[in-house]
Design a protein around this motif. Structure first.
Motif, mmCIF file in Angstrom:
data_model
loop_
_atom_site.group_PDB
_atom_site.id
_atom_site.type_symbol
_atom_site.label_atom_id
_atom_site.label_comp_id
_atom_site.label_asym_id
_atom_site.label_seq_id
_atom_site.Cartn_x
_atom_site.Cartn_y
_atom_site.Cartn_z
ATOM 1 N N GLU A 36 0.704 -1.084 0.134
ATOM 2 C CA GLU A 36 -0.456 -0.124 -0.072
ATOM 3 C C GLU A 36 0.577 1.766 0.390
ATOM 4 O O GLU A 36 0.785 1.893 -0.695
ATOM 5 N N TRP A 37 1.471 1.202 0.958
ATOM 6 C CA TRP A 37 2.822 2.319 0.598
ATOM 7 C C TRP A 37 3.342 2.332 -0.765
ATOM 8 O O TRP A 37 3.606 4.049 -1.181
ATOM 9 N N ALA A 38 3.720 2.076 -0.729
ATOM 10 C CA ALA A 38 4.647 1.161 -2.522
ATOM 11 C C ALA A 38 3.981 1.931 -3.719
ATOM 12 O O ALA A 38 4.027 2.875 -3.990
ATOM 13 N N GLU A 39 2.339 1.833 -3.431
ATOM 14 C CA GLU A 39 1.823 1.951 -4.637
ATOM 15 C C GLU A 39 1.104 3.620 -4.357
ATOM 16 O O GLU A 39 1.303 4.636 -5.455
ATOM 17 N N ARG A 40 1.468 4.200 -3.540
ATOM 18 C CA ARG A 40 1.482 5.766 -3.201
ATOM 19 C C ARG A 40 2.422 6.446 -3.527
ATOM 20 O O ARG A 40 2.892 7.323 -3.697
ATOM 21 N N ARG A 41 3.783 5.550 -2.841
ATOM 22 C CA ARG A 41 4.964 6.569 -3.405
ATOM 23 C C ARG A 41 5.614 6.352 -4.285
ATOM 24 O O ARG A 41 6.044 7.335 -5.389
ATOM 25 N N PHE A 42 5.580 5.308 -5.265
ATOM 26 C CA PHE A 42 5.416 5.714 -6.760
ATOM 27 C C PHE A 42 3.844 5.184 -7.372
ATOM 28 O O PHE A 42 3.890 4.354 -8.746
ATOM 29 N N ASP A 43 3.798 6.592 -6.917
ATOM 30 C CA ASP A 43 2.312 6.977 -7.787
ATOM 31 C C ASP A 43 2.293 7.531 -9.551
ATOM 32 O O ASP A 43 3.386 7.603 -10.065
ATOM 33 N N ALA A 44 1.598 6.727 -10.203
ATOM 34 C CA ALA A 44 1.766 6.961 -11.584
ATOM 35 C C ALA A 44 2.120 8.039 -12.433
ATOM 36 O O ALA A 44 2.887 8.704 -12.862
ATOM 37 N N GLU A 45 1.255 8.722 -11.369
ATOM 38 C CA GLU A 45 1.775 10.809 -11.660
ATOM 39 C C GLU A 45 2.546 11.213 -11.510
ATOM 40 O O GLU A 45 2.872 12.531 -11.882
ATOM 41 N N LYS A 46 3.047 11.053 -10.296
ATOM 42 C CA LYS A 46 4.309 11.168 -9.797
ATOM 43 C C LYS A 46 5.441 10.861 -10.022
ATOM 44 O O LYS A 46 6.482 11.491 -9.681
ATOM 45 N N PHE A 47 5.293 9.568 -10.935
ATOM 46 C CA PHE A 47 7.031 9.496 -10.781
ATOM 47 C C PHE A 47 7.737 9.591 -11.770
ATOM 48 O O PHE A 47 6.838 9.790 -12.889
ATOM 49 N N GLU A 48 8.845 9.647 -10.993
ATOM 50 C CA GLU A 48 9.424 10.323 -12.694
ATOM 51 C C GLU A 48 10.260 9.580 -14.122
ATOM 52 O O GLU A 48 10.506 9.606 -15.293
ATOM 53 N N GLY A 49 10.434 7.956 -14.010
ATOM 54 C CA GLY A 49 10.932 7.210 -14.897
ATOM 55 C C GLY A 49 9.585 6.712 -15.280
ATOM 56 O O GLY A 49 8.730 7.036 -15.703
ATOM 57 N N SER A 50 10.225 6.081 -16.256
ATOM 58 C CA SER A 50 9.034 5.324 -17.393
ATOM 59 C C SER A 50 8.279 4.454 -16.797
ATOM 60 O O SER A 50 8.599 3.936 -15.692
ATOM 61 N N GLU A 51 6.743 4.140 -16.945
ATOM 62 C CA GLU A 51 5.966 3.322 -16.094
ATOM 63 C C GLU A 51 6.784 1.830 -16.368
ATOM 64 O O GLU A 51 6.061 1.130 -15.500
#
Length: 77
Positions: free
Chosen positions: A49-64
């Motif tokens: 659950e933490w990881a999904e918030r931490r690596f949110d698709a809209e805020k993640f700076e790398g590729s999907e």
């Protein structure tokens, strides 16, 4: 017995590891910008659950693809 997993490691200063101590997971995120952050989770679902918030698709700076690789590695712990 402690098991240690490397989630990602780009160099000696940018990495994420997880140590499993029975049911408890200790996640260490080391960054050349932020230093070291340690998170302790009492269950695997709490860590995910933490990881999904931490690596949110809209805020993640790398590729999907990079984002999914990190999330999948955490789910495999």
């Amino acid at each position: 017995m402690i098991k240690k997993y490397t989630i990602y490691k780009t160099d000696n200063w940018n990495m994420m590891t997880v140590e499993v101590h029975g049911r408890q997971r200790v996640l260490r995120e080391i960054s050349d910008q932020w230093g070291e952050e340690t998170h302790t989770f009492m269950s695997r679902p709490a860590m995910i659950e933490w990881a999904e918030r931490r690596f949110d698709a809209e805020k993640f700076e790398g590729s999907e693809e990079e984002r999914q690789t990190i999330l999948n590695a955490l789910k495999d712990v």
